[in-house]
Design a protein around this motif. Sequence first.
Motif, short mmCIF file in Angstrom:
data_model
loop_
_atom_site.label_atom_id
_atom_site.label_comp_id
_atom_site.label_asym_id
_atom_site.label_seq_id
_atom_site.Cartn_x
_atom_site.Cartn_y
_atom_site.Cartn_z
N VAL A 1 71.78 69.89 37.06
CA VAL A 1 70.71 69.22 37.85
C VAL A 1 69.58 68.58 37.02
O VAL A 1 69.22 69.53 36.06
N ASP A 2 69.41 67.43 37.21
CA ASP A 2 68.22 66.97 36.25
C ASP A 2 67.46 65.95 37.08
O ASP A 2 67.49 64.62 37.09
N THR A 3 66.78 66.42 38.02
CA THR A 3 65.94 65.49 38.99
C THR A 3 64.64 64.82 38.41
O THR A 3 64.07 63.85 39.01
N SER A 4 64.08 65.29 37.33
CA SER A 4 62.97 64.74 36.71
C SER A 4 63.18 63.76 35.24
O SER A 4 62.69 63.35 34.85
N ALA A 5 64.82 63.51 35.25
CA ALA A 5 65.26 62.50 34.54
C ALA A 5 64.67 62.60 33.22
O ALA A 5 63.98 61.67 32.28
N THR B 1 73.86 68.51 40.59
CA THR B 1 74.96 69.21 41.43
C THR B 1 74.40 70.68 41.42
O THR B 1 74.14 71.12 40.42
N GLN B 2 74.39 71.08 42.55
CA GLN B 2 74.01 72.29 42.91
C GLN B 2 75.06 73.63 42.78
O GLN B 2 74.68 74.53 42.63
N GLY B 3 76.25 73.15 42.86
CA GLY B 3 77.48 74.26 42.75
C GLY B 3 78.57 73.61 42.89
O GLY B 3 78.80 72.17 43.07
N PHE C 1 82.32 69.01 44.04
CA PHE C 1 80.93 69.36 43.81
C PHE C 1 79.90 69.25 44.98
O PHE C 1 80.26 68.48 45.85
N ALA C 2 79.09 70.07 44.91
CA ALA C 2 77.80 69.78 45.89
C ALA C 2 76.80 69.25 45.41
O ALA C 2 76.06 69.58 44.51
N ASN C 3 76.75 67.98 45.48
CA ASN C 3 75.78 67.05 44.77
C ASN C 3 74.58 66.52 45.66
O ASN C 3 74.76 66.67 47.28
N SER C 4 73.53 66.48 45.28
CA SER C 4 72.59 65.80 45.75
C SER C 4 72.57 64.01 45.93
O SER C 4 72.92 63.51 44.48
N HIS C 5 72.53 63.45 46.97
CA HIS C 5 72.58 61.93 46.98
C HIS C 5 71.43 61.31 47.24
O HIS C 5 71.22 60.19 47.26
N ALA C 6 70.34 61.92 47.04
CA ALA C 6 69.02 61.45 47.37
C ALA C 6 68.48 60.32 46.19
O ALA C 6 68.00 59.62 46.59
N THR C 7 68.71 60.63 45.06
CA THR C 7 68.54 59.79 43.88
C THR C 7 69.92 59.18 43.30
O THR C 7 69.66 58.05 42.77
N ILE D 1 71.51 65.94 50.72
CA ILE D 1 71.18 67.17 49.66
C ILE D 1 72.24 68.36 49.94
O ILE D 1 71.84 69.08 50.80
N ARG D 2 73.31 68.43 49.09
CA ARG D 2 74.22 69.35 49.53
C ARG D 2 73.99 70.56 48.64
O ARG D 2 74.13 70.47 47.16
N LEU D 3 74.05 71.92 48.88
CA LEU D 3 73.33 73.05 48.28
C LEU D 3 74.47 73.87 47.83
O LEU D 3 74.48 74.57 46.85
#
Length: 566
Positions: A360-364, A399-401, A417-423, A464-466
Amino acid sequence: MSFSMQSLTHVVLAGALLSSAALANANDHRAELRVGPLIGGEDLVVDFHTTYPNVLGACVFDFALAPNVSTGPYDPILGIDLLTSTIIFRVVDSTGRDRAVVPTSAGDYGPVGIGVVAHFQYLIAPPGSALLASNVVSVELEPTPVFPGFLVDDANARLPVGFDTLAAGPVAAGDLDKDGAVDFVLMTEDDVFIWMNDGTGNYTDESSRLPWPSGAVTSALTVIDVNKDSYLDIVVGGGFDDSLTLSQPDRLWINDRTGNFAENLNGFVAAAGLAQDFEFGDYDLDGDLDVALGVGKEAHVSTPTGAARLFLSDGAYYPTFTEVTSFSTMTWNDPEVGALDFAAGDVDSDGDLDLVASRVDTSAIDGTPGQTNVLLINDGTATFTDASASLSPNLDDNTQGATLADFDMDGDLDLVFANSHATIPGNVSGDYYINQGGAQGGTEGTFVEDAASELEISTPADWIRLSTHAQDMDADGDLDLVLTVHDLFAGANQLLFLNDGGAQGGTLGVMKRQFWFNPGDFISFGAAFADIDLDGDIDMMQTAQGVISGDPLLGDRVRLYINGNL
């Protein structure tokens, strides 16, 4: 019904009917099995993986008996007499594999929709260990299509007082006291709870079995037989303590063989960073359980660290773990990013456990949101090579898991993969990858995204899938999929996908979203699966740790979905 015990024996002798589950706990990777579908006219696929090569195995099967409480600590949970039951002996090969594809004919199992359930369990006798028994798997012969709503929340009737305000995160299932009934361990931000099954699927709070230190914060949870004594132990990650600006230690609690726990006398892994996942497996093939440690960055400290780490066990009853320092310094293992989660499995079928690291790298940090996930190939000595080029395309994701499982039943492990699609929108995200060995006819251990899969389609409600979990929820012999979700956006949906093979009569490995499963908006970090009421199908516990968009009165409630499929 034309299907008889004689024809079953013929099928077993041709290819060995094995059970479906891992020994003791799904995370120990000492044995993972699949069997199904049991549908006349379709191939019966049997696949057994273990990190114990060249061991004797035995399959116990039965039509009449549902799973029940066993009569001794080493008896199969089927609860039938080993001296009089039907047992088929097998030998696992040098790679830890026993796989068969058995053709069947239409009508072999009787009329469509007959609904008879076969129960299976597998035993192995590894050197230096007690007899190890798998969980029971129940597969319906000629299964009828499932009906919407077969998962019903019965928490009010079955769970202890306080279940609706617990605010739990990770949860794990396992038979802690070896009475044949599945118990639960749950984790909140600063405590560990043990709920014991009375044998009928009703629970009492017996958290005193584990004397958790007052005020110690938590971050991760695993239930696993760490020391190979056939009793499940408990591992808890130390969370970040704001008052001390550091992470608490990770703790290993050893089962005293009565379902009570004492902290490991040798301590546990010394982790720099915030422990997020313990992925146990025999990575160096020496017969004991090592651990890959997923780590989150400690952003609150002056010099944050977050490199993922690997530790090897010495195999003692109170084990000591030694770090493989070369793992944490691999090029991919950036301490600014780390890996929140590992999934272990033999992706190339060479007899050892490989790893998939979720990042995960939400802070880019690198200029754009997300990081590529990492595929690590084991040489059998716990030395790993970065083979991420074998994920095609390997996209930046948050990706959280991840889960490795054979969704298309072609003999190799696929990847979700459990991914976040927010960004990172779903249509440019890598959510479902098919291993290119087996039915695809390519190189085993290389993965290609199924961009047309319904897993790739998302709306803000499930952005946001955890976590992700592979289970046979409809008891038809193929693996289905559950993903837990964060309700940052209104209308959040927890996700259930059924495999389109088996009872659905479609294509194995194609995952179909079940929109009827919608238990409400809440933040869910965990789910655990077991046949808690011993009726032959898989039930599900799901935790909630607050709400953003949902009803605050329902946000900290533990759900216990009873499966009414069989």
